[in-house]
Write an enzyme that holds these catalytic residues in place. Structure first.
Site, PDB file in Angstrom:
ATOM      1  N   LYS A 132      14.197   5.151 -15.936  1.00 50.38           N
ATOM      2  CA  LYS A 132      13.822   3.740 -15.923  1.00 50.38           C
ATOM      3  C   LYS A 132      12.309   3.557 -15.956  1.00 50.38           C
ATOM      4  O   LYS A 132      11.564   4.352 -15.375  1.00 50.38           O
ATOM      5  CB  LYS A 132      14.387   3.082 -14.661  1.00 50.38           C
ATOM      6  CG  LYS A 132      14.300   1.561 -14.647  1.00 50.38           C
ATOM      7  CD  LYS A 132      15.283   0.939 -15.609  1.00 50.38           C
ATOM      8  CE  LYS A 132      15.068  -0.566 -15.748  1.00 50.38           C
ATOM      9  NZ  LYS A 132      13.835  -0.898 -16.523  1.00 50.38           N
ATOM     10  N   SER A 181      10.265  -2.826 -12.075  1.00 49.37           N
ATOM     11  CA  SER A 181      11.662  -2.733 -12.521  1.00 49.37           C
ATOM     12  C   SER A 181      12.333  -1.405 -12.189  1.00 49.37           C
ATOM     13  O   SER A 181      13.530  -1.244 -12.468  1.00 49.37           O
ATOM     14  CB  SER A 181      11.751  -2.982 -14.039  1.00 49.37           C
ATOM     15  OG  SER A 181      11.573  -4.347 -14.319  1.00 49.37           O
ATOM     16  N   SER A 214      16.345  -3.720 -19.362  1.00 54.96           N
ATOM     17  CA  SER A 214      15.639  -4.101 -18.129  1.00 54.96           C
ATOM     18  C   SER A 214      15.749  -5.600 -17.878  1.00 54.96           C
ATOM     19  O   SER A 214      14.799  -6.251 -17.434  1.00 54.96           O
ATOM     20  CB  SER A 214      14.168  -3.681 -18.187  1.00 54.96           C
ATOM     21  OG  SER A 214      13.596  -3.647 -16.892  1.00 54.96           O
ATOM     22  N   LYS A 238      15.544  -1.726 -10.405  1.00 56.76           N
ATOM     23  CA  LYS A 238      16.839  -1.883 -11.063  1.00 56.76           C
ATOM     24  C   LYS A 238      17.670  -0.608 -11.044  1.00 56.76           C
ATOM     25  O   LYS A 238      18.878  -0.653 -11.329  1.00 56.76           O
ATOM     26  CB  LYS A 238      16.640  -2.378 -12.503  1.00 56.76           C
ATOM     27  CG  LYS A 238      16.031  -3.787 -12.559  1.00 56.76           C
ATOM     28  CD  LYS A 238      15.824  -4.263 -13.989  1.00 56.76           C
ATOM     29  CE  LYS A 238      15.235  -5.672 -13.994  1.00 56.76           C
ATOM     30  NZ  LYS A 238      13.910  -5.742 -14.564  1.00 56.76           N
TER      31      LYS A 238
END
Length: 406
Positions: free
Chosen positions: A251, A85, A148, A88
């Site tokens: 993140k 992720s 997320s 992202k």
């Protein structure tokens, strides 16, 4: 020898030969001031693990100075790995830049398609957007960054990518190329496993730096600890947001293929660092390894201000000008990251044969900062005053006297 009668003869010969024709032409355009007098870094090779540099279990990791982009320490920084992720970050960055440019508005509505929707039994990270519902762009951005949400990522990808996630992936790769992410290839907006979906630790640090630099009005979202949507409250998975007040992003990521991943940024005493951890063993491990990197970075490096702006550093001569010299210096605050305790030296390098006209703010050279023989960074050297071009007769006289001065 008496040169009294030789000067007119020399002048005539020079004019006849065209030696002064370049200077006798109509006045040249003044050099334009620099659009952005930004400092740059010319980094020494990053420190490798050992000899005081942390040794971490993660498959790849990196520590970067935000201001300069210099990599202070790293291991396996350029191997393309599954980013999970962390992908992202590019999804959110593209949304942020579209908001900044006006291509998107915060309250624009985005429809949640069958493709984007998270099924009720899904084990994915989800924002839990209802099927066929509509959500605002700003809510989706929070859902991507804080929760997320794969559904949020797919919905905005379809919205921006011409109706498909594949179209959005093309935008992601084009932006990665523009940023200099040379070991990255995006296949989707979520980071769900695909053999061709890869990114390196260095590239992810470059992306994090771009987010902080280019998306300042949205960067605070990365520090938000929770977000409630559709009456479902979810917390940010970045554990350091709860334990380290200097950490304000960015993140987390995890899949069985990618392991546990984390990109963070922290700012202490005016110095901002970026860390990347890829493929470690657990959520606790990625937090602990990040703390180790941040502790080592802030403990071993500091910010130094080599010179102050708007101070004359030199007064080089200017040819064919109404004055003999021009004061030069740096136009903007300048700092470099240096190992603690080391002294910073600076050297002024002026372009040879400066010639009028020169506009105030025009770049006329550079200042180089070094410590222990290693280059730390450079800053543009700019003219601190306008210098007008002299008239024809004065330029001619300067040309002739210059000939005899050589």
């Amino acid at each position: 020898m008496n040169t009294k009668h030789l000067l007119p003869l020399a002048l005539a010969a020079a004019l006849a030969a065209g030696a002064l024709s370049a200077h006798a032409a109509s006045p040249a355009k003044a050099a334009k001031p620099a659009a952005a007098a930004a400092s740059t870094s010319v980094a020494a090779p990053a420190a490798a693990p050992g000899n005081g540099v942390p040794v971490l279990p993660a498959k790849a990791w990196l520590l970067m100075d935000f201001d300069s982009g210099e990599v202070l320490a790293s291991n396996n920084a350029d191997e393309p790995l599954p980013p999970a992720s962390l992908t992202k970050m590019m999804t959110s960055y593209l949304v942020e830049q579209a908001l900044r440019s006006g291509k998107l508005k915060q309250n624009d509505l985005v429809t949640v398609s069958q493709y984007a929707w998270c099924r009720g039994s899904s084990t994915e990270s989800c924002m839990y957007l209802p099927l066929n519902s509509q959500a605002t762009v700003i809510d989706l951005l929070r859902g991507i960054i804080i929760q997320s949400g794969n559904d949020a990522s797919k919905a905005i990808a379809e919205h921006m990518g011409g109706g498909s996630e594949q179209g959005f992936a093309k935008l992601m790769n084009a932006e990665a190329k523009r940023l200099g992410m040379t070991n990255t290839n995006f296949v989707n907006a979520t980071g769900l496993p695909d053999p061709a979906h890869k990114a390196s630790a260095r590239d992810l640090a470059i992306l994090a730096r771009a987010i902080i630099r280019d998306s300042s009005e949205y960067y605070s979202l990365y520090a938000e600890r929770d977000f409630t949507y559709n009456k479902i409250k979810q917390g940010n998975r970045n554990a350091l947001l709860y334990t380290d007040p200097s950490v304000d992003g960015l993140k987390t990521g995890h899949t069985s293929e990618a392991g546990y991943c984390l990109v963070t940024s922290a700012k202490r005493n005016g110095m901002r660092l970026i860390t990347v951890i890829l493929n470690t063993s657990s959520a606790q491990a990625r937090a602990d390894e990040t703390r180790t990197l941040l502790g080592w970075g802030f403990g071993n490096f500091e910010k130094a201000t080599p010179l102050q702006p708007n101070t004359a550093l030199a007064t080089p001569k200017v040819r064919f000008a109404t004055v003999e010299t021009v004061p030069v210096g740096i136009a903007a605050p300048w700092s470099v990251t240096v190992p603690r305790g080391q002294q910073v030296q600076t050297a002024v390098q002026v372009k040879p044969d400066l010639e009028a006209p020169v506009a105030k703010g025009a770049v006329v050279g550079k200042v180089v900062a070094t410590a222990n023989g290693k280059t730390l960074g450079e800053a543009p050297l700019v003219a601190q005053a306008d210098v007008e071009r002299a008239g024809f007769l004065r330029r001619t006289w300067q040309g002739v006297t210059g000939m005899f001065g050589k």
